[in-house]
Every structure is written in structure tokens, then in C-alpha cells.
Motif scaffolding. Structure first.
Motif, PDB file in Angstrom:
ATOM      1  N   ASP A  72       0.830  -1.214   0.000  1.00  0.00           N
ATOM      2  CA  ASP A  72       0.000   0.000   0.000  1.00  0.00           C
ATOM      3  C   ASP A  72       0.861   1.260   0.000  1.00  0.00           C
ATOM      4  O   ASP A  72       0.516   2.262  -0.634  1.00  0.00           O
ATOM      5  N   ARG A  75       2.121   1.774  -3.542  1.00  0.00           N
ATOM      6  CA  ARG A  75       1.055   2.284  -4.406  1.00  0.00           C
ATOM      7  C   ARG A  75       0.836   3.779  -4.167  1.00  0.00           C
ATOM      8  O   ARG A  75       0.603   4.549  -5.114  1.00  0.00           O
ATOM      9  N   ALA A  76       0.887   4.193  -2.891  1.00  0.00           N
ATOM     10  CA  ALA A  76       0.707   5.615  -2.564  1.00  0.00           C
ATOM     11  C   ALA A  76       1.838   6.453  -3.161  1.00  0.00           C
ATOM     12  O   ALA A  76       1.610   7.565  -3.653  1.00  0.00           O
ATOM     13  N   ARG A  78       3.527   5.794  -5.891  1.00  0.00           N
ATOM     14  CA  ARG A  78       3.379   5.852  -7.343  1.00  0.00           C
ATOM     15  C   ARG A  78       2.242   6.771  -7.778  1.00  0.00           C
ATOM     16  O   ARG A  78       2.185   7.186  -8.934  1.00  0.00           O
ATOM     17  N   ARG A  79       1.350   7.094  -6.863  1.00  0.00           N
ATOM     18  CA  ARG A  79       0.272   8.040  -7.197  1.00  0.00           C
ATOM     19  C   ARG A  79       0.724   9.488  -7.081  1.00  0.00           C
ATOM     20  O   ARG A  79      -0.022  10.402  -7.433  1.00  0.00           O
ATOM     21  N   THR A  80       1.940   9.705  -6.594  1.00  0.00           N
ATOM     22  CA  THR A  80       2.478  11.055  -6.417  1.00  0.00           C
ATOM     23  C   THR A  80       3.553  11.307  -7.462  1.00  0.00           C
ATOM     24  O   THR A  80       4.518  10.546  -7.553  1.00  0.00           O
ATOM     25  N   GLU A  84       7.002   9.061  -8.203  1.00  0.00           N
ATOM     26  CA  GLU A  84       6.635   7.959  -9.086  1.00  0.00           C
ATOM     27  C   GLU A  84       7.850   7.231  -9.661  1.00  0.00           C
ATOM     28  O   GLU A  84       7.755   6.082 -10.080  1.00  0.00           O
TER      29      GLU A  84
END
Length: 393
Positions: A72, A75-76, A78-80, A84
């Protein structure tokens, strides 16, 4: 000669693991790679805060942790956009194919299996950090090159007649002057200029150096330093081209050359006199009965500039009365292929001019360029310069 390994002394590594023994063990291992900038977090939530605070170059991330697990957290990241591309090296006790897939799908770059094998751990950490350094250096180099090319392009554009200058010349001599300049890359080898020679005479020059890009652009700067050495008054176009050719022969590297058109428009006698050095054939238009125009290609044969000190050039004279025009262009117009067809070719240029005149009698260069780019394969394979000079009726 072996290339020495990159120093990792300035790199920062964040270790995210809920087990204190694992954190200490990993820190001891990666210090073997010369890394001293190390920070710690006990779960994914603390890890995200530490990433923003510590700005690591690599995250060593455990998969199974309380509060927020490693998957998790990754994933967080890679959303920034900021994180990334941050390398994430998972560590997991499960060495199955499914576990590896989970790590990669979450955005991990690589993984190491527990129990940690020091040699493998150091090798994988070094690989990720060296890769990040190399990509960072490449990005910085590219940014510097783009910045320098941008400055060079601005300098090259400054060599060409600016809009205000064209408007002043057009007003003084009763002309319509439109131009288009587009390089195939950041820099190009095309050059053109217009030069008042008194109240009733002016000269126009167009030169296209072989190739394009940096080498061709350097030649345009060389040319600019030479032009003022040869006054255009009291010489014929052929004499002036011979002087320029001799000077270019002395400064151009072997194998480099330029095509050229140099003409003098005498408004008192309604005469265009020019000499050429292998440039694309100009288009001359003169008023015809019924309000139309007689359009024809002029012969611009001649030895290209910069290849022989013995080159000579011939003058041609043609009537260019009020209502007439001269269209000059570089060879990209006739040689660059279209998306669905080949190049338009030299013989099709008069028809291209006629169609443009039908679309906009006062400023036909605009529809002409629109038509050209609509059919052309982009980016262009060569630099394009086009100049429209018309005498007002």
C-alpha cells in the motif's frame, strides 16, 4: 580500461520495516556500499512521512507491516508525481512467483528475499542507486543541452529580419513582405535577409547551408560575420556572390557548402537582377491582362557556394513592375514528403502559388504554408524558409 564504480556516498536510503533487528541488519549491510545517509520507519504510514521529510534515493521496503503494509505504501508513492520514479526495493520472506508479481504490480523496482543475503542485497541496492544516478545525470545533461539550444535558436532567429524591420522596408518601398522560417530541429542552416540600397533599390539574399542542426547553424553565424565585409552597392549580384563564395570557401570545412540566391530590385526601372548558386528556382509573377498574373519559374543554376575559388556566376534581369511578385523558398518546400504522397517537386510550385493567390491575393504565403504543412510528414526532414516579395499595384 575498467570504469570505476560510481560513488554512493551522497545517496540516502530509507529502510521501512517493523522489526528493529531487520532494520539494524539492513543498515549494516548497505553501509558496505559506502552509504551513510540512512533513515528508518516502522510502517508504511511512517514511511510516507519519512519520504517527504528525508527525500531518499531508494526505499528498502518490507511487505508485511502493521498500520500500512509495504504494498500500500508503494502504491501511494506511485500516485504522487514527485515519487513515481523513486526506486523501491521490496524485501519479503515469501519467494514465490505470486509474491514477486504482487511486488511488481504495486510499483516495486526489484525485491530481495529474507533471510537477507548481504552480497545480493548490496548488489541490488547498488544497481538501483547507480541507475538512478545515471538517469539523473542524463536528465540534467539533456536539460542543459535543451537550454543551450534554446539560447542558440534565439540567437539564430535574431539574425533574420524581424517583423518591425520588414514592415518598415515594406512601407518605404511600397511592398508586401511576408516570410516563414521553420527549422527541422532546434537549429537550422537557412538564412535570408533584405537590405535597402537607397531610395529606389534594395537587395534580397537567401542561403541554405547543406544539412541542418548545429553544424548548419554555425555556418549561418559564419555567414553573418561575412556579409558586412562585402558592400552591396556598386556591384552586380554575380560579383557580390563571387566575393561571398571566396570567403566561404576559406571558412567552411571540407564537404560543406550552400545554395544561394542574391537579387537586387530596382524600383526605378522595374527590374529584378539576380545571380544564383544552385538554389531552388524562384517564382516570378507579373501582371497579366484581365487582372491575373503570369507565373513562371526562373533559372537558378550555378555552382554552390564554398566548394571552389574559381566559381563564377551569371546575372539575369527580369521585369518586375508594380503588381508583380517574387517568391523565394528553400528546398524543403519541394523535397519534404507528404503523409500520403511524395514531395511536391519543383515543377508543382507555380500551381502551389496560383492556389495560394486564389485563397488570399494580398498575403498568399499564409495559405501556401497551411497547404504545405497539411500534406507534409512532420517533423520536417529539412529547414524551411519561404519569402514573398510583392510590389503594390
Amino acid at each position: 580500461m575498467a570504469i570505476p564504480p560510481l560513488s554512493l556516498a551522497d545517496c540516502r536510503v530509507l529502510i521501512v520495516d517493523d522489526n528493529e533487528f531487520n532494520r539494524k541488519s539492513l543498515s549494516l549491510v548497505i553501509r558496505r556500499a559506502g552509504i551513510t545517509g540512512i533513515a528508518f520507519a516502522e510502517n508504511g504510514q511512517e514511511g510516507l512521512a519519512a519520504v517527504d521529510r528525508f527525500r531518499p534515493d531508494l526505499v528498502l521496503l518490507d511487505v508485511d507491516m502493521p498500520v500500512m503494509n509495504g504494498l500500500d505504501m508503494c502504491r501511494a508513492l506511485r500516485r504522487t508525481a514527485t515519487h513515481e520514479a523513486l526506486p523501491v526495493l521490496f524485501q519479503t520472506a515469501l519467494d514465490s512467483d505470486d509474491e514477486q508479481v504482487r511486488c511488481f504490480e504495486a510499483g516495486g523496482n526489484d525485491f530481495i528475499s529474507k533471510p537477507i543475503r548481504p552480497g545480493e542485497c548490496v548488489a541490488r541496492v547498488r544497481h538501483q542507486l547507480e541507475r538512478r544516478k545515471l538517469f539523473g545525470d542524463l536528465a540534467a545533461f539533456r536539460e542543459r543541452v535543451q537550454r543551450e539550444l534554446s539560447h542558440a535558436r534565439a540567437m539564430q532567429i535574431s539574425l533574420l529580419p524581424e517583423s518591425r524591420r520588414l514592415a518598415e522596408v515594406a512601407q518605404r518601398y511600397g511592398l508586401t513582405l511576408d516570410s516563414h522560417f521553420q527549422t527541422s530541429s532546434e537549429l537550422g542552416g537557412d538564412f535570408w535577409g533584405i537590405y535597402p540600397l537607397g531610395d529606389r533599390r534594395l537587395a534580397v539574399l537567401m542561403i541554405d547551408f547543406a544539412g541542418h542542426g548545429i553544424t548548419a547553424a554555425i555556418n549561418t553565424f559564419r555567414l553573418h560575420t561575412l556579409i558586412d565585409r562585402f558592400p552591396m552597392q556598386h556591384v552586380t549580384p554575380s560579383q557580390w556572390l563571387m566575393q561571398l563564395n571566396a570567403a566561404l570557401k576559406d571558412v567552411l570545412p571540407t564537404g560543406q557548402f550552400a545554395t544561394a540566391f542574391f537579387g537586387i530590385l530596382d524600383l526605378a526601372t522595374d527590374t529584378l537582377t539576380f545571380a544564383a548558386a544552385g538554389s531552388p528556382n524562384p517564382v516570378l509573377g507579373t501582371p497579366a491582362a484581365g487582372g491575373g498574373a503570369r507565373i513562371r519559374l526562373l533559372d537558378s543554376a550555378g555552382l554552390v557556394l564554398g566548394v571552389s575559388h574559381r566559381a563564377t556566376y551569371a546575372d539575369q534581369s527580369h521585369r518586375l513592375p508594380r503588381g508583380g511578385f517574387l517568391f523565394l523558398y528553400s528546398d524543403a518546400l519541394i523535397e519534404c514528403p507528404g503523409e500520403q504522397a511524395g514531395p511536391i517537386g519543383q515543377d508543382a510550385v507555380p500551381d502551389l502559388v496560383r492556389e495560394a493567390l486564389a485563397g488570399d491575393r494580398q498575403h498568399p504565403l499564409r495559405p501556401m504554408m497551411e497547404h504545405f504543412y497539411a500534406r507534409s510528414r512532420l517533423p520536417l526532414g529539412d529547414d524551411l524558409t519561404a519569402v514573398w516579395i510583392a510590389r503594390r499595384a
